[in-house]
Design a protein around this motif. Structure first.
Motif, short mmCIF file in Angstrom:
data_model
loop_
_atom_site.label_atom_id
_atom_site.label_comp_id
_atom_site.label_asym_id
_atom_site.label_seq_id
_atom_site.Cartn_x
_atom_site.Cartn_y
_atom_site.Cartn_z
N UNK A 184 -70.33 4.06 16.54
CA UNK A 184 -69.19 4.98 16.49
C UNK A 184 -69.24 5.96 17.65
N UNK A 185 -70.44 6.42 18.03
CA UNK A 185 -70.56 7.31 19.17
C UNK A 185 -70.04 6.64 20.44
N UNK A 186 -70.38 5.36 20.60
CA UNK A 186 -69.90 4.63 21.79
C UNK A 186 -68.42 4.33 21.67
N UNK A 187 -67.98 3.93 20.48
CA UNK A 187 -66.58 3.57 20.29
C UNK A 187 -65.67 4.78 20.49
N UNK A 188 -66.12 5.94 20.11
CA UNK A 188 -65.30 7.14 20.28
C UNK A 188 -64.94 7.37 21.74
N UNK A 189 -65.88 7.08 22.63
CA UNK A 189 -65.60 7.21 24.06
C UNK A 189 -64.55 6.18 24.50
N UNK A 190 -64.65 4.98 23.95
CA UNK A 190 -63.66 3.94 24.30
C UNK A 190 -62.27 4.36 23.83
N UNK A 191 -62.19 4.87 22.61
CA UNK A 191 -60.88 5.31 22.09
C UNK A 191 -60.29 6.40 22.96
N UNK A 192 -61.15 7.31 23.40
CA UNK A 192 -60.69 8.41 24.25
C UNK A 192 -60.04 7.87 25.52
N UNK A 193 -60.69 6.94 26.17
CA UNK A 193 -60.18 6.45 27.45
C UNK A 193 -59.02 5.47 27.28
N UNK A 194 -59.00 4.74 26.17
CA UNK A 194 -57.83 3.90 25.89
C UNK A 194 -56.61 4.78 25.71
#
Length: 219
Positions: free
Chosen positions: A195-205
């Protein structure tokens, strides 16, 4: 065969001994401040936790407030160095920006269990002592600038370079990370590593989509 003198440990210089004492006092202060808060911590307890006398603490720091401010600055310097190493990996091509950014946050999350407690204590202390807000805020600007450097290549990869200020993205990412880290300490299963990594992906998407031109409204 080594002589007996060769086996003796090298004596520390005066400067090295002083640096070691300061390091141990700072490490002990981090533990005590995290456990008891600024108000509940005493210089006597910090000195004892470090294995020194109260005199040794006062010979290195003017008191509890100076020790706390130096602890904030010391943590900031460590985060800047981690940010610099991460950025070097991106610039050298040994790691892609998204992975490097995820690693940067994961290392911060796992490096120190006291980090979210110290961050919360820093915020409370600044709010309760307005005269110290600027020095405390200033100590956070350099780490945020280092994080900003990590944002630039990621923004370029999602096609949003120049469309969104990297400084703003760094501020949002830092705030999001701190919130997730506090939740992770409170309820670990709710914030797994992914989730920590995915949160960064969501931010940039989200940034990539919002930086696209808005569709024209039908007439």
């Amino acid at each position: 065969m080594d002589s007996e003198d060769d086996e003796k440990p090298r004596r520390l210089t005066r400067a090295e001994a002083k640096a070691r004492t300061r390091r141990r006092l700072l490490d002990a202060a981090a533990r005590v401040f995290a456990r008891k808060g600024y108000a509940g911590a005493s210089v006597e307890e910090i000195a004892e936790a470090a294995g020194y006398s109260i005199g040794a603490l006062y010979s290195n720091f003017g008191g509890k407030e100076e020790l706390f401010l130096e602890l904030v600055a010391d943590g900031a310097r460590a985060r800047v160095e981690r940010g610099r190493q991460t950025l070097d990996a991106v610039q050298d091509g040994t790691e892609d920006p998204e992975s490097a950014l995820g690693r940067f946050f994961m290392e911060a999350a796992d490096k120190d269990d006291d980090l979210p407690l110290l961050q919360a204590e820093l915020w409370l202390y600044a709010m309760r002592n307005p005269q110290l807000r600027e020095p405390l805020a200033a100590a956070q600007r350099e780490p945020r600038a280092a994080l900003e450097g990590l944002m630039e290549p990621v923004l370029a990869r999602v096609g949003a370079s120049g469309a969104v200020p990297a400084s703003d993205v760094a501020t949002v990412a830092s705030a999001m990370f701190q919130g997730l880290l506090r939740q992770r300490r409170l309820d670990p299963p709710s914030v797994p590593d992914d989730l920590l990594r995915q949160a960064m992906r969501w931010l940039f998407v989200g940034i990539a989509h919002t930086s696209d031109p808005l569709p024209e409204e039908p007439s």
